[in-house]
Structure formats: C-alpha cells, structure tokens
Design a protein around this motif. Sequence first.
Motif, short mmCIF file in Angstrom:
data_model
loop_
_atom_site.label_atom_id
_atom_site.label_comp_id
_atom_site.label_asym_id
_atom_site.label_seq_id
_atom_site.Cartn_x
_atom_site.Cartn_y
_atom_site.Cartn_z
N HIS A 142 -7.10 5.35 9.71
CA HIS A 142 -7.46 5.44 8.30
C HIS A 142 -6.39 6.23 7.60
O HIS A 142 -6.35 7.45 7.70
CB HIS A 142 -8.84 6.07 8.09
N GLY A 143 -5.51 5.50 6.93
CA GLY A 143 -4.39 6.14 6.25
C GLY A 143 -3.10 5.97 7.03
O GLY A 143 -3.03 6.29 8.21
N ILE A 144 -2.08 5.41 6.37
CA ILE A 144 -0.77 5.28 7.01
C ILE A 144 0.25 6.04 6.17
O ILE A 144 0.07 6.22 4.97
CB ILE A 144 -0.35 3.81 7.19
N SER A 145 1.31 6.47 6.83
CA SER A 145 2.29 7.32 6.15
C SER A 145 3.35 6.48 5.45
O SER A 145 4.54 6.69 5.61
CB SER A 145 2.94 8.27 7.16
N VAL A 146 2.88 5.50 4.66
CA VAL A 146 3.78 4.61 3.94
C VAL A 146 3.30 4.49 2.51
O VAL A 146 2.10 4.35 2.26
CB VAL A 146 3.81 3.20 4.58
N MET A 147 4.24 4.56 1.56
CA MET A 147 3.92 4.35 0.15
C MET A 147 4.73 3.16 -0.34
O MET A 147 5.93 3.15 -0.13
CB MET A 147 4.31 5.58 -0.67
N PRO A 148 4.16 2.19 -1.07
CA PRO A 148 2.73 2.02 -1.22
C PRO A 148 2.09 1.54 0.08
O PRO A 148 2.79 1.04 0.93
CB PRO A 148 2.62 0.94 -2.30
N LEU A 172 17.19 7.73 -5.30
CA LEU A 172 15.84 7.27 -4.96
C LEU A 172 15.07 8.42 -4.34
O LEU A 172 14.99 8.55 -3.12
CB LEU A 172 15.93 6.10 -3.98
N PRO A 173 14.50 9.29 -5.17
CA PRO A 173 13.75 10.43 -4.63
C PRO A 173 12.50 9.94 -3.90
O PRO A 173 11.99 8.87 -4.20
CB PRO A 173 13.38 11.24 -5.88
N SER A 174 12.05 10.73 -2.95
CA SER A 174 10.90 10.33 -2.14
C SER A 174 10.18 11.56 -1.64
O SER A 174 10.77 12.62 -1.48
CB SER A 174 11.40 9.48 -0.98
N ARG A 175 8.88 11.39 -1.36
CA ARG A 175 8.09 12.50 -0.89
C ARG A 175 8.25 12.65 0.62
O ARG A 175 8.01 11.70 1.35
CB ARG A 175 6.62 12.23 -1.21
N PRO A 176 8.68 13.83 1.11
CA PRO A 176 8.82 13.99 2.56
C PRO A 176 7.45 13.80 3.22
O PRO A 176 6.42 14.12 2.62
CB PRO A 176 9.29 15.43 2.73
N GLY A 177 7.45 13.29 4.43
CA GLY A 177 6.20 13.06 5.13
C GLY A 177 5.66 11.66 4.93
O GLY A 177 4.78 11.22 5.65
N MET A 178 6.18 10.96 3.92
CA MET A 178 5.77 9.58 3.67
C MET A 178 7.01 8.70 3.67
O MET A 178 8.02 9.05 3.08
CB MET A 178 5.10 9.46 2.29
N GLU A 179 6.91 7.58 4.35
CA GLU A 179 7.96 6.58 4.25
C GLU A 179 7.74 5.84 2.94
O GLU A 179 6.63 5.37 2.68
CB GLU A 179 7.88 5.62 5.43
N GLU A 180 8.77 5.74 2.13
CA GLU A 180 8.57 5.06 0.86
C GLU A 180 9.35 3.75 0.84
O GLU A 180 10.51 3.70 1.21
CB GLU A 180 8.99 5.97 -0.30
N ARG A 230 8.00 1.68 -9.16
CA ARG A 230 7.43 1.79 -7.83
C ARG A 230 5.92 1.68 -7.78
O ARG A 230 5.34 1.63 -6.71
CB ARG A 230 7.77 3.16 -7.25
N GLY A 231 5.26 1.71 -8.92
CA GLY A 231 3.79 1.77 -8.93
C GLY A 231 3.16 0.73 -8.02
O GLY A 231 3.62 -0.41 -7.93
N ALA A 232 2.09 1.14 -7.35
CA ALA A 232 1.40 0.23 -6.43
C ALA A 232 0.73 -0.91 -7.18
O ALA A 232 0.34 -1.91 -6.59
CB ALA A 232 0.36 1.00 -5.63
N GLY A 233 0.60 -0.76 -8.51
CA GLY A 233 -0.02 -1.82 -9.30
C GLY A 233 1.00 -2.70 -9.99
O GLY A 233 0.65 -3.62 -10.72
N THR A 234 2.27 -2.41 -9.78
CA THR A 234 3.33 -3.11 -10.50
C THR A 234 3.63 -4.45 -9.83
O THR A 234 4.53 -4.57 -9.02
CB THR A 234 4.59 -2.24 -10.54
#
Lengths: 652, 652
Positions: free
Chosen positions: B277-283, B345-353, B373-377
């Motif tokens: 439940h939950g993966i370290s990927v955005m989106p 391309l900035p990114s949040r550490p801990g998440m693969e973007e 980058r929006g998940a709704g885009t």
Amino acid sequence: MDRNVYLTLQNPETARNIWFNRIAQLTDGPGTENLPLEEAAHRVLAEPVEALRSSPAFHGAAMDGIAVRAEDTFSASTKRPLSLDVGKNAFWINTGQPLPAGCNAVIMVENLNVIDGGKRVVTETAAFPWQHVRKLGEDIVATEILLTPGVEIGAYELGALAAAGVLHPTVFQKAKVAIIPTGSEIVSLHQANDEDLRSGHVLPEFNSLVLSACIRDAGGAAEVYPIAPDDPEAISKAVTAAVTACADLVVIIAGSSAGSHDHTAEVVRGMGEVLVHGISVMPGKPTMLGTVTTAGRSVPIMGVPGYPVSALVAVEEFLLPLLASWQRRAPKTRESIDVIPCNPLPSRPGMEERIRVRLGMVNDTCFAVSLPRGAGTVTSLSRADAIISVPRDSEGLDAGKPVKAQLLRTRDQIAGALLAIGSHDNTLEYIDSLLRRTHPRFSLTSAHVGSLGGLLALQRGQCHLAGSHLLDEETGVYNRSAIQEHLKGVPVMLVHLVDREQGFVVMPGNPKNVHGVRDLCREDVRFINRQRGSGTRVLLDYELKKQNLVATNIRGYREEEYTHMNVAAAILSGRADTGLAVRAAAVALGLDFIPLGMEEYDLVIPLAFAEDERILGLLDVIRSEEFRHRVRNMGGYEVSRSGEVLWEYDGK
Amino acid sequence: MDRNVYLTLQNPETARNIWFNRIAQLTDGPGTENLPLEEAAHRVLAEPVEALRSSPAFHGAAMDGIAVRAEDTFSASTKRPLSLDVGKNAFWINTGQPLPAGCNAVIMVENLNVIDGGKRVVTETAAFPWQHVRKLGEDIVATEILLTPGVEIGAYELGALAAAGVLHPTVFQKAKVAIIPTGSEIVSLHQANDEDLRSGHVLPEFNSLVLSACIRDAGGAAEVYPIAPDDPEAISKAVTAAVTACADLVVIIAGSSAGSHDHTAEVVRGMGEVLVHGISVMPGKPTMLGTVTTAGRSVPIMGVPGYPVSALVAVEEFLLPLLASWQRRAPKTRESIDVIPCNPLPSRPGMEERIRVRLGMVNDTCFAVSLPRGAGTVTSLSRADAIISVPRDSEGLDAGKPVKAQLLRTRDQIAGALLAIGSHDNTLEYIDSLLRRTHPRFSLTSAHVGSLGGLLALQRGQCHLAGSHLLDEETGVYNRSAIQEHLKGVPVMLVHLVDREQGFVVMPGNPKNVHGVRDLCREDVRFINRQRGSGTRVLLDYELKKQNLVATNIRGYREEEYTHMNVAAAILSGRADTGLAVRAAAVALGLDFIPLGMEEYDLVIPLAFAEDERILGLLDVIRSEEFRHRVRNMGGYEVSRSGEVLWEYDGK
C-alpha cells in the motif's frame, strides 16, 4: 508461347511516386466519420481537435484538508498558531472536490490540529493563494488545440479527448481493401488436405490471411474475395464486384508476373491503366501497380506476386504507405542499426536485394547471419530479426564489413538473444523454447553452418556459443583437438549437451537394404550427403576411411543438405535412398533408422561469457529435468550428462 | 478524523516481486485455447509450435519453363545444343507446379528455343540437379519447432503457421480484467453535462476507458463494471461480482489513497490481503496491491489512484507486467536515449519522480522540456515524447546535464520534430497541424517559457526556433534589440508570424469597467499577470511606465500565468477581474476584450537551420493561404505579412 512483358523495372521510390501521383488525381481516399471514444482506439484523427471543455472544469482541492481564503491565514506561524471555525472560514474538503465560494487555498489535513470536538481547526503555517488547488483550465482550456490530424488515438489520447469533452472525435474511415486471391491450383487453407498438398496438385492459399493482418494493423479493413481461377474474365468480374462494393483499393494476389498464366496486368490494362509493372527489388520484382475504372468509380489496384515473401514486400512497399498517406501520416519506418554480416551476401547487380537476417549482440557488436532468401521461404519472415538491403549498384556485401540493417524486433529482444553458430541439432529449438519461458527476456538464435563453421565463428568473435560434434579420427575423442587447432587465443569451456545416435535414414521397411557404409557404394543406392565441415560428414568420412572405402564411388556424395531434417526430407520425397542423420530426424518423419553409433554433441562456450546471465540461463535450461524429459521423448538421445562441463581450454 | 495509513512505501520492483510471488502461489493466470488462424492475430503462443506439414510439400518448379531430368541435359552446350521431346523427356511447367515423376530440374523458358511447332525444345546449357526447383521441406520440415511460446502472432507468424499446417495454434486465453470505477461524485463520461461539470459536483469517469485501452493493447480483455459509490459494502459487492464472473484480475479505480473516503485497502483487507500500500513513485504513490478470495476463487486485485496520470503509472508498472508474465513473455520496455534537460527538474528525495517531457533533436543533441507534472494533467500524457525518471535518492536533475529518457515515440518522430521554445501563441498549434498534414514526417513541438526564455534557449542551442514579441521600450521596435543583446554569435533570421491584438480580457459586459492600464491600479480590480520574461508582461510594464504608474499598486501583479488561454480562464473562473492577453483567447472563451493595441509576434530562426527541410516546411505552412484563412477566423490577428523575413542578424 504468348508471353506478357514487364514494363521498365522501377525502383520502389519512383514506382511509389508514379502510383501515388496518379491516385491523388482520382481520389483522396476514404472519408471521415465521428466515432464515440469507446470505438475510437487505434483510429487516426482526421482534423485538429479543439478542446470542448476546460479541465479541470472548476477550482478543486488537490489534497485532502480544509479549504480557506489564503488571506485569512497570513498571520499563522509556529509561534502564533491560528484557529479557524469549521463551516465558517474553514471547510473540510476531499481531493477533487470544488472549492467553496470565496476560498482560494487548501491546507493539508496532516498540517492541522482539530480542536473543540471538531468545531475548530488550528494551523501553524499560512496558506499562500492557490496552494493545493487545481485551477480551472490548468490542464486544458476550452478551444485550445489538443491533438493534430494524423495522430493515432492510443490510450493516452483517449484520456486527453475525454478530459476535453471531445466524445465523438472525427477520424478517417478505414480504407476498404479488397483482396482477390487467384490461381486455378489454389484452394482455401482449410480445404487443403495433406494428401492433395503432397501431390502438388493443390496449393493452400494463405497470402490473403497474412496480407489482411498487415492491412488491419495499418488501420485498413481487409475483405477477402473468393479465389478466382487463372482466367482474365473471372478476375475482371471479381475486380468489378470489389469496386461495386465500394472497395477503396483492390489487391490481386498472384499472376502479377509476366508468364503465360499471369493475367493481372492484362486484366488491369483492360479496365484501366498499368502504371508500374516490375520493380527492381528482390524479392518482390513481379509487382504491378495501376488503377481501374469500373462501376462508375476509379480506384487504385495492385498485383502482388504469389510467393509469400514477395507479396509482403509489395504490400509493405506500396500498399501500407498508401494507407498511411490517406491517413495523412508518415508510413511506419523501421529502426536502422549497424551490423556485421558473418557471411558474404552476394547479389545481382541491377536489383536491390532484401536479405532477411538473424542478429546477435556479441561484445557490443551486432552480427548478422543470413536466412534463406527464397521468395517462398515463409520461415525467413518469422525468423528474421532484421533486413539488410543490398543496393542495386552492388554485386553484394562482404562478410565482416558493417552495413545498415532495419530492425524487425526491439533492441531489447536483440540484446537478450544468444547467438549460436555451428552444427544443427533438433534440441536447440527446445532450448530456445524453454529459455524464453524461464527467462522471458532471453532467447537462443541458432544459425547452422556445421561444426567447423561454428568454431571459426567463435574464433572471429561472431557468436556466443557453437554446437559441435567433431570427431578426432586419430583419438576417437570429440571436439578437443578441433578446439585446440582452431581456437588458439580463445579460452573456452566444452559443455556437454547430448549424446545422439547417428545412422542411416531409410524409407520404411528399408527397401534398399542399407546396413552400413559399405552399402553406400552400391550402384543402386542414391545417397544424400551433409555439407563439408559438418560433424556428420566427418563421421561418414571417418567410417569410410576405417573401411578403406572411396567416397567417389558413392552416388550423391556431392549433393549436400544443411540439416538432419532436410536429409530425412530428401529420403521421404524419394530424392535419395539414404543419408546419415540423427535418429530424431527419422522418427519425426516416420522413416526407418539403421544405427551407426552414438556421437557426442557439445556446446563450445568462450570463458569470457561464462558469467553472462543469458549463458547462465541456458545452462539452467539444459540441466533441467524438463529439458531431459523432452529430449528423451524425441528418441535417439542420451541426456544423463547434459550440462556437464567436460573440459576447459585455456587458449594456449 | 478516522484515517487509513499506508504500509511502508515500496519501490516498484520490490512491490512487483511481493505481488507476483504471492500471485504465483494462487494461480498460473488464464488457461490456453486453440484458435483458428483467422482469429489468432495478436494472440500469444502458449506452447512450442511443431510444423505439421513440410513446406513445400513436394518438389515444385521455382521458375516457368520445362522440367527435365538433369542427367539428360549434361551434354548440352553452345556448340552442341540439345533438343528434348516435349511430353517425353521435357515437360512444360509453371512456377509452383509439381515436377513430373523422374524430373529433378527446371530450365527457364527464357533459355529455350521451341522448334517443330512446339514438339521439341532446344537448350544450349546443361541443367544441374535441382536447378530452379523448390525442394520438399526446403523451408519447413514437419515436426521441426517453428515458433516458441511467448511469441505474439503477427502477420509473419500467421504465414509460417499456415505454411506449416498449424491451423489452430494453442494460445493463451485473454486475461479477464474487471475494472471497477468508484467515487460518489463520479458519473459516466456520456452522462456528464457541462453545467454539472463546471459546478464541480460531478466528475466524468474516463480512467476506465483509458485503462481498458491499455489492457486490450497488452492482450487482455477489459470489462468495465458500473461505478460504485464511496461505500465499502458496495465496493465489496462489485469485487465479488467480478470474481464470480471469472475475472482473472480486479482493478479498483480511485479510493486507493489513505484518506477518510478511501476504501480500497479496507475492502481488500476484508476480503483477502493487502500486500503493498503505497509506492515510492510520483505520480502513482497511492497504489494498492493485494489478493482477494471470494466465490471460491483467489485472484489478484489492485487499487489504482483516481488521478489519470497516477492510474496509468500504476497500471503500466504492475498490471501490464503481470499480463506479460501470464503470457510467458517479457513486458514491453521503452527505448532509452540520452537527453539534455533544458530546465532543472527538482524532485523530492525519497520518491522516484517520473517527469514527462517533450523532445527536440537540435544538431544531433536531444533536448528535453518538461511538461506540467500534476497527476491530473491528462495532456501531459498525450503531449509527452518521453519520460525522465529522477531517482529516489536525488533532489533533482540539473539543466544541461545528460540523463536517460524513455521514449514514448519513435526515433523518426523525434527526428522530424521542430522544437520551438519561447512565447506562446495560439497559432503555433495550427502550424503543427498543418505541418503534419503537408509533411507527415514533420511536426512542431512548442514549449512556453516566454519570449526572453526562448532567446536564451536559442543562445544555448537548445531549440530550432523561438517565438518572440519583445518590445524595445526605447525604439518601439519589436525583437531586434533583444536579439542583438542576447544572441551574440548566433546569426538568425527574424520571420514575421502574425500581428496580434493585445488587450484586457474581462467578463462579458465588462462589469468592472476596465478601459486601460490606469484601471488596474483601482482597489476593486483584481489583476492576473503573465510571467516575467513574457512579451505580454514587457508590454504591460511599458504601458505602466509610459503612464508613470507603479506596479505594486496593482492587486494580483505577482500572480502569474504562463499562457494567454490560462489568463482568460482565470477571468472566466472569477479568480481575477482582468488580465492582458490576445483577443483570440477572449473570443475562445466567450469573454469581452478591451483592445490595448497591435503587437508584433515573430519567429527567431538561426540561419544554421535556414535550409533545414523541417524549417522549409514550416515556412511553407505559414506562407500558405490555408494558414492565413484559419488564423483570420480566430479573431484579433493580422496575417498579411506572415512568413516575411523581416531582418537577418549576423551575430555580431
């Protein structure tokens, strides 16, 4: 004899231009239609698509939390937390919900404390305007152009169209392609029985199946007409029927050549115009391009050769690009990579030759082994990894010199393939099968040039492994002396694959009474040999020498086949009375087998690849119970030592 | 608030392993079936295919001519032509026909003289045995392994199967994937009307459409269930119905996150087990993987996020590989190429973007411009050329440093694209549309960073052209002084595209009575600005300066949008009262427009690309009557000089 003649042979590009230019005068191709999105996948957009709705259609929450007016929160800080009244100036909101009137920001639930039994929330940070808000039109603004004509609607485009409210996009109608197979000896695939086929009096028709699949994949709609006999009138009638039924394009299969029984050009001349007859490409030369006018309509027509490989070349070269141009898009092209041919590729000057090859990446170099070139060799289609074109002005390409090849597989597939060059054995295809199942990224590509050819390919660094069964006539030991002779400087391991029974393949009942090599010298026995450098040939020569027999006394000693199965097929067809092959080949074709003895068949693998994960996968497979089980069932194999490393050679 | 919690976030590979290993304990996936070839296209072979027939099935003529026994012709030579008796030792034969008994060679008709009224033929050359003969089994010998499991049946494979008599190959059944959309506010796509959508009280459901298309393309069979409300019991019932109906796999759309209205994990826990439940990927973060046991069956289940981009990531990362593994083949991979990001391309550490980008090949270097980058885009899906992954351990990627990108288009498509970076104008999408139609291999990709950003990108060699409307406040001339200032060393031509009307976008009826820049300083007027470096912002500042007005007096001066259309959308939604944009943007959204004046919008094109065929194609388009006609219809444009070369700058 009354014979047609070709017009001047055209190169494909010129031929395409001649045909396309004439077609453009007659028709724009199929019209357009509006389809619901549910039916629009893989269709091609015919017009620029303007968004009908903005997306999002409102300002909505991008996070779960509370909606606020950002300005109300500007005073909040860690030192001075701010409390807000739920329902008054703070409103619980879930992701996706519209902001209440007056709100312009969302504070995430994680950053809030709920107090007073839920009546109030406390925040320690100020919200900035439009924080965590998906704004109206952030993605799509109504009237913006979203997608352009010529774009194929895939999953992603379906999403964009749906989001923009374009629920019935305008797409090109599918081009209706009428396929008319011809030939008096042709029967439909499911009507052909084995006996009739073996007599050669009927031929199964499957070009229409293959071409239909190509046409459908290119976005067309194929309709296959009944097989027409080799009769101009019958063919004309079929063409008229197709045009009457609104075909956008007619394809006549077979009869496009210039022989006495080839009527396509004659029919087209009678109904319209032949624009191109004959192209300077092999396979594919007897291609005819024209137009016909009948039933009040003018439509393009093409005659494709009856040989499957030629038919496909013609369709890929002319028909698919026409469909693409009608859909206002560029024809699909194949990626091109540099490869090194392992064998020379001779070619007839004046004709561009397309040679299908198998590929293997060995130490970052991609090597190509050519497949049989015959226009009827259907397996060259399904086995090919790429196509090398030998230009018109060339007499052929040299082995070892880089050339461009057009890929038929992905680079990943090529990268996952082990290339085996050497002796043929029926178990190699099982290894490929099992390897693909246990390691889906890997595969085994094998090219059959005989045992010695395999060792030479290893020496040149052109393959990952070689199958070999070279008997040392002095010592009676397999492979080691040949390796020492030919692989100086290439440390290898010798991995046992199988022991297999070699012997004489004969017709059931052994009508010629073949019982040993001595019988091969009889006047009434016709032999079929294997090619020079093959282990089987070495075995024969060894046996002849042992018994002081002379090869020139054997009828057919100079006729060569390249595989065990082809030797067996030669016996079955009556071309020869006997030949030397493994038992499995005889068993497979229901022939009798007179054993000569067991021989050792090994894999020669450079130590440089010993840790390559594809090689490790292959070793897993040949050491597996399933492999042994399958091979035992083939008959004539001994597999108890399969996968054993027999010997390491240090290259010195 | 009652809130779910995520399990530990897993990286995708670990998550896949956990899920796949558990699934393997429960099921092998769908079974197999035998299909007639006519229905087998795009299905995947489940077993090794052994040839049932040899091909050719007999010795047949490979050329038109006469069939002979080669040995009869050995004496023939130019000096001593040989005559043969038709019907006795020479037999007319057409390509493909079986050789008469006793014959083993064909002499081509071209090499024969017919004499004695057709009773005899004369040859000057000897035939060698099997000359121009397609031998039995030359292509396929019955029992040979022809194709391996995991191979998708394409047109070529259909040919091989048909030739080998395998008319009903064993293929994998299609995996039945049940898709259950959830969400109380969700309505089916065709039920949503514009008014309800704009209110935000309903959301159209189209994830099921997009995911179904993906699943079908991967060889699965998707079935979409009715939308379930945000109610655990309703969702459980839908899952049970799907499993009862023999679904091999269940997908629940939305509700997979950890919010109070997210029930997927809870439902799955109640019916089986939540494994991830939950993966370290955005989106894609709120993805849930598990299994359920109900109606006597255990099946894998996944919860995918409701945002379209996230939903697709989840499906591509987990569902499609599962379908591939059930078909015993490697999942499709995307080709990877080196690209240079034009922007950081900035990114949040801990998440693969995963960042979607557009690409352009400029002088053999591939440059990437990131999309929103929006998940709704949703448009980021259809517009993207490639995906760049920023690894978990990184805080982002720098502009200018090469990184790997996974291609979503072919290399040819990328190679045919012109990359425009600079100011946005609505006509750019029309240029793309027309360019694709007139030159199907070419396209125009545009990224919007403002006029100045475009010139800087040109200076860095990152694009092929830049759209610009930079007014020199001193001279009142557009673009030239900015070019001289920023493009030292880069000779360019300035090509006029359009003159366009800039002005104030206001609600219909102009309720706030905006008539000029002076009104922007009023307390009751909320303004929306364009970003720094945009020509429109320069124009505003120029006008403010002319009238001695101070920017800080304008409410909303610091709020920035990146396109004209987004400014208009901000007015429409009530976010601001007015903003500066081109007339076309106001017209498009039915808003009023208070003209400020005409401005010049030009294309800046390096002279190095002046002869590039893509640039020549683009110039053809903007000089065409159709372009002018279309743009005039948009309103607010003057196009009489479109395509004129205004000025050449030598870079000095």
